[in-house]
Design an enzyme around this catalytic site. Structure first.
Site, PDB file in Angstrom:
ATOM      1  N   GLU A 278     120.620 -16.417  77.242  1.00  0.00           N
ATOM      2  CA  GLU A 278     120.502 -15.033  77.709  1.00  0.00           C
ATOM      3  C   GLU A 278     119.808 -14.967  79.067  1.00  0.00           C
ATOM      4  O   GLU A 278     120.120 -14.111  79.896  1.00  0.00           O
ATOM      5  CB  GLU A 278     119.746 -14.185  76.683  1.00  0.00           C
ATOM      6  N   HIS A 281     122.332 -15.367  81.763  1.00  0.00           N
ATOM      7  CA  HIS A 281     122.980 -14.104  82.139  1.00  0.00           C
ATOM      8  C   HIS A 281     122.098 -13.306  83.089  1.00  0.00           C
ATOM      9  O   HIS A 281     122.580 -12.729  84.073  1.00  0.00           O
ATOM     10  CB  HIS A 281     123.247 -13.257  80.888  1.00  0.00           C
ATOM     11  N   ASP A 361     125.955 -20.909  78.931  1.00  0.00           N
ATOM     12  CA  ASP A 361     125.733 -22.112  78.110  1.00  0.00           C
ATOM     13  C   ASP A 361     125.310 -23.286  78.991  1.00  0.00           C
ATOM     14  O   ASP A 361     124.388 -24.049  78.642  1.00  0.00           O
ATOM     15  CB  ASP A 361     127.009 -22.478  77.349  1.00  0.00           C
TER      16      ASP A 361
END
Length: 419
Positions: A278, A281, A361
């Site tokens: 996260e 992102h 990832d």
């Protein structure tokens, strides 16, 4: 009119039969032979019963998705064909001369009608999730969320109608351009307030309760140069057994949110990998890229929608009980066209999203350097959410915003092998 409705129903029924055959009998979700027996093979981390449940649950959820989308389209067409849209406009005009009040009246009753028509699919989806143990939500809690959805969506639609149809009536040819210009600041503002205004209507958000884990997460966040007050926990265990985390908001309201189910059922190293994903992102500003993409798509969508609606009214206006785009009765047609356009571009949107998820990832594995924890976290995500490891290609194209579990674990296995 009867012939058109009859043929529409026949085509829809045949489509449903075809999708059922594809998803339940034809589609292949098996694992490629080269990955049999590896950590990517569900047989290595799911029991035989869990494998069956995962396959069945995914098939039912996918089937409901693919039959509910054209069902919504038919519902909009029915509202137009049967003269309901025109009747609502007539009633609203008789009730008041104020356009704003007319819009409120029209949107409220149209929302009621559409909610009633689509409620069966929503309830069936909820019951399936309960039956397979993914959802833990009570009927009362589910109804409360449905009511909240209705109120939020109705208010948003009312604001859209007031602005959109005000512009259509004033700028007959260029309304779509002015509507897009208005949508840009509104989109940015909505993304800014969503984490602090909209999301709390559904769940409680709070700082992480596990202070030891919090310290390690914040240390990881410091490496990524993420403010420590942007990490939150949400009480999703009241509604689901599934695991998740996400990034939301922009500016000072940007935050990383972890479901409490994720914190409860993953080990520390696995949580740190999810958190690092996260953070990827956040660091790569995928939310901002998403907002920018949405603005571009809105421009194209409004441009195309305007032309398609004008053509449909010229060609089928008599059947729709419509003569001009500026009439409130054209709202179901507008929503129908936008829905079809959204579905049409979803393969491209999903592909871009899968690219961003893969990039996250990659970022996470570089930050944590723990492929084993990453693999086990994906295995547990599959187990708790009963996800298909290798979904059928059509399902992946139209539904998957993330790479499949097979693709994600294979990527990590290749890193471990040094490929």
């Amino acid at each position: 009119m009867k012939k058109i409705i009859s043929w529409a129903i026949i085509i829809y029924v045949l489509y449903c039969i075809g999708m059922a055959w594809y998803l339940f009998s034809f589609a292949d979700s098996s694992i490629p032979a080269e990955w049999k027996g590896t950590t990517a093979d569900p047989a290595t981390f799911l029991t035989p019963r869990e494998q069956v449940l995962s396959e069945q649950y995914s098939q039912w959820k996918n089937f409901l998705f693919f039959v509910s989308v054209p069902y919504d389209w038919l519902a909009y067409l029915a509202v137009l064909w049967l003269g309901v849209a025109k009747a609502l406009q007539t009633w609203s005009e008789k009730a008041t001369k104020s356009f704003v009040v007319q819009a409120a009246f029209y949107v409220f009753w149209l929302s009621i009608i559409m909610s009633v028509l689509t409620l069966p699919f929503d309830f069936i989806s909820y019951r399936i999730s309960r039956a397979y143990g993914v959802s833990t939500q009570s009927v009362f809690s589910w109804m409360r969320d449905e009511t909240t959805d209705f109120l939020v969506n109705t208010v948003m639609l009312f604001l859209l109608v007031v602005v959109l149809y005000g512009l259509i009536r004033r700028f007959e040819k260029r309304w779509w351009l002015y509507a897009w210009m208005v949508s840009v600041p509104f989109t940015i503002f909505f993304m800014f307030i969503q984490p602090v205004v909209i999301d709390p209507l559904y769940n409680n958000f709070y700082p992480l309760k596990d202070k030891v884990l919090e310290a390690k997460i914040l240390a990881l966040a410091e490496k990524a140069d993420i403010p420590s007050d942007h990490v939150f926990e949400v009480n999703m265990s009241e509604k689901t057994n599934a695991l998740n985390a996400y990034v939301t908001g922009i500016g000072s309201h940007a935050r990383i949110v972890l479901w409490d189910t994720t914190l409860q059922r993953l080990q520390e190293k696995e949580v740190l990998f999810i958190m690092a994903h996260e953070m990827g992102h956040y660091v790569m500003k995928h939310v901002y890229w998403g907002v920018a993409s949405y603005i571009v798509l809105t421009f194209a969508g409004l441009f195309v929608a305007g032309r398609v609606m004008n053509w449909l009214i010229r060609r089928w206006g008599e059947y729709f009980h419509l003569h001009k785009i500026s009439a409130l009765a054209s709202l179901p047609l507008f929503l129908l066209v936008i829905s079809v356009l959204n579905f049409s571009v979803s393969p491209v949107v999903n592909m871009v999203s899968r690219y961003e998820e893969h990039a996250a990832d990659e970022y996470a594995i570089k930050l944590t350097k723990d492929a084993d924890a990453a693999i086990s976290s994906f295995q547990k995500l599959t187990k708790e959410g009963l996800n298909q490891v290798n979904p059928p290609i059509i399902v992946k194209i139209f539904r998957y915003t993330h790479p499949s579990i097979l693709e994600r674990i294979v990527f990590l296995e290749r890193i471990k092998r040094g490929d």
